[in-house]
Design a protein around this motif. Structure first.
Motif, short mmCIF file in Angstrom:
data_model
loop_
_atom_site.label_atom_id
_atom_site.label_comp_id
_atom_site.label_asym_id
_atom_site.label_seq_id
_atom_site.Cartn_x
_atom_site.Cartn_y
_atom_site.Cartn_z
N ASP A 152 8.87 -52.28 7.74
CA ASP A 152 8.69 -53.48 8.55
C ASP A 152 9.54 -54.62 8.01
O ASP A 152 10.18 -55.36 8.77
CB ASP A 152 7.21 -53.88 8.61
N ARG A 153 9.64 -54.73 6.68
CA ARG A 153 10.46 -55.79 6.08
C ARG A 153 11.94 -55.49 6.24
O ARG A 153 12.76 -56.40 6.40
CB ARG A 153 10.09 -55.97 4.61
N PHE A 161 5.19 -45.96 7.53
CA PHE A 161 6.09 -47.07 7.88
C PHE A 161 5.81 -48.27 6.98
O PHE A 161 6.73 -48.88 6.41
CB PHE A 161 5.87 -47.44 9.35
N ALA A 162 4.53 -48.60 6.78
CA ALA A 162 4.16 -49.75 5.97
C ALA A 162 4.43 -49.50 4.49
O ALA A 162 4.94 -50.38 3.79
CB ALA A 162 2.68 -50.09 6.18
N THR A 204 15.92 -41.73 2.91
CA THR A 204 14.72 -41.00 2.57
C THR A 204 13.50 -41.60 3.24
O THR A 204 12.60 -40.88 3.69
CB THR A 204 14.53 -40.98 1.04
N ALA A 205 13.44 -42.93 3.31
CA ALA A 205 12.30 -43.60 3.93
C ALA A 205 12.19 -43.22 5.40
O ALA A 205 11.10 -42.89 5.90
CB ALA A 205 12.43 -45.11 3.77
N PHE A 206 13.31 -43.24 6.12
CA PHE A 206 13.25 -42.88 7.54
C PHE A 206 13.00 -41.38 7.70
O PHE A 206 12.38 -40.95 8.67
CB PHE A 206 14.52 -43.32 8.25
N GLY A 207 13.47 -40.57 6.74
CA GLY A 207 13.15 -39.15 6.77
C GLY A 207 11.67 -38.91 6.59
O GLY A 207 11.09 -38.02 7.23
#
Length: 395
Positions: free
Chosen positions: A272-273, A266-267, A208-211
């Motif tokens: 990033d982590r 992204f942040a 979901t985050a990359f989506g």
């Protein structure tokens, strides 16, 4: 015939009604309505949680009716309240943006079975209600993760994206009220809450985050959404009795939606982590397998990237939304002259002379019961009084 008494006004927030809402929530709300016939109930956003209804597989225009029809006692209580002279006012929230659509009041009245002669007592708004000295809106406009590009033009948000693509498909509904921590904290919680399903839940988070990243930046369509909202502003300004210039001033300082920036998305998703961890882990594995130069470089790069990420802030969420809504309420009062501003959204209660937050009726946390507000005093100088429903155990 004696004159009709002035209705008492009650404001509730964040019920998040959907097909699997616990029966205790529904029963408490139905009982509250039954105790106050003829009065006005204002739902300050997220009465419904349309984003939790697996929208990928369903017609979004059927989810509101589906959520209501799934809870027959509440449906009957809402219909009876309006038919017997009571009022229902619904504010659009980030989880039920459809409430602000032009035809929503008619569709909801049909789902409830409200008599045609009573339908004028069911009102909806895409932004806020203003009644004399009181201003009521959901408040997500001041939360970048959930803010629309313009409150009169619904569009995607990071928060709703995670509900639709992460929570609804996995059934991880406990995250609906636990989204204010770092990924590590939430991942550890997933093993406690979901046991053997935890790896799938974690995988779905990353998916979901990359989506979300793919929907961000130029793909978000910030200016197109704002243009649609500006076109609707004159009619809305007239309906609430405020000059358009005042609405423009309100929006001039509203936060930029997180999805409008790929970098911010992204942040915010802590990607990033994630990448730093993957790089460092890969480097360590390379060192173990004998690739000292490449492994050492990757491990060092990952460690540096992680340190840089932590330098930008350990936690990128906690506390900021509550503070932003309080500041937003002060700005609303200053710009519009409102004596009392009421928001929801944060699921955290607030009560002061000029700003009150409903808290969440469904997610009361450590409160002594399900919180809501009663508005007292003359219309020109209203004040909020905290009330609680304690007839059923808190969820």
């Amino acid at each position: 015939m004696p004159p009709r008494r002035t209705p008492r006004v009650f404001v509730l927030g964040d019920i998040h009604l959907f097909r699997h809402t616990p029966r205790s929530v529904v029963d408490d709300l139905a009982a509250l309505l039954a105790r106050h016939p003829g009065d006005r109930f204002v739902f300050a956003g997220d009465l419904l949680d349309l984003s939790a209804e697996s929208p990928r597989h369903e017609d979004r225009h059927r989810t509101a009716e589906g959520a209501i029809l799934a809870h027959a006692p509440l449906r009957a209580a809402l219909a009876r309240h309006v038919d017997q002279g009571g009022e229902l006012w619904l504010v659009s929230g980030n989880h039920d943006a459809e409430v602000g659509e032009d035809d929503f009041a008619g569709r909801l009245a049909g789902a409830l079975g409200i008599a045609p002669s009573a339908r004028a007592r069911l009102r909806t708004t895409p932004w806020f209600f203003r009644d004399h000295g009181i201003h009521i809106e959901h408040g997500h406009l001041y939360d970048p993760d959930n803010a629309p590009a313009h409150p009169l033009a619904s569009g995607p948000s990071l928060g709703v994206h995670f509900v639709e693509e992460f929570i609804a498909p996995t059934g991880a509904h406990r995250y609906l009220n636990a989204n204010d921590g770092t990924p590590l904290k939430l991942f550890l919680s997933s093993f406690q809450w979901y046991g053997v399903r935890a790896p799938h839940v974690i995988y779905r988070f990353f998916h979901t985050a990359f989506g979300a990243l793919g929907k961000s930046g130029a793909r978000f369509g910030l200016e197109d959404q704002r243009a649609r909202g500006r076109a609707l502003t004159p009619a809305f300004a007239e309906s609430v009795g405020l000059a358009r210039e005042l609405l423009d001033e309100l929006l001039s300082d509203s936060p930029r939606p997180t999805l409008a920036s790929a970098r911010a998305t992204f942040a915010r998703c802590y990607l990033d982590r994630v990448l730093a961890t993957v790089t460092a882990t890969g480097g360590a594995m390379a060192l173990v397998s004998g690739h000292k130069l490449a492994g050492g470089a990757a491990l060092s790069l990952g460690a540096i990237a992680m340190l840089a990420s932590w330098a930008t802030g350990y936690d990128r969420y906690t506390g900021s939304v509550v503070e932003r809504l309080a500041a937003g309420a002060a700005r609303v009062a200053n710009v519009t002259g409102s004596k009392l501003v009421v928001f929801g959204h944060t699921h955290r209660e607030a009560l002061g002379p000029h700003y009150a937050n409903t808290g969440s009726f469904s997610f009361p946390g450590r409160s002594p019961g399900r919180p809501y507000l009663e508005i007292e005093g003359p219309p020109e100088s209203p004040r909020a009084v905290r009330r609680y429903v304690t007839t059923a155990p808190a969820v």
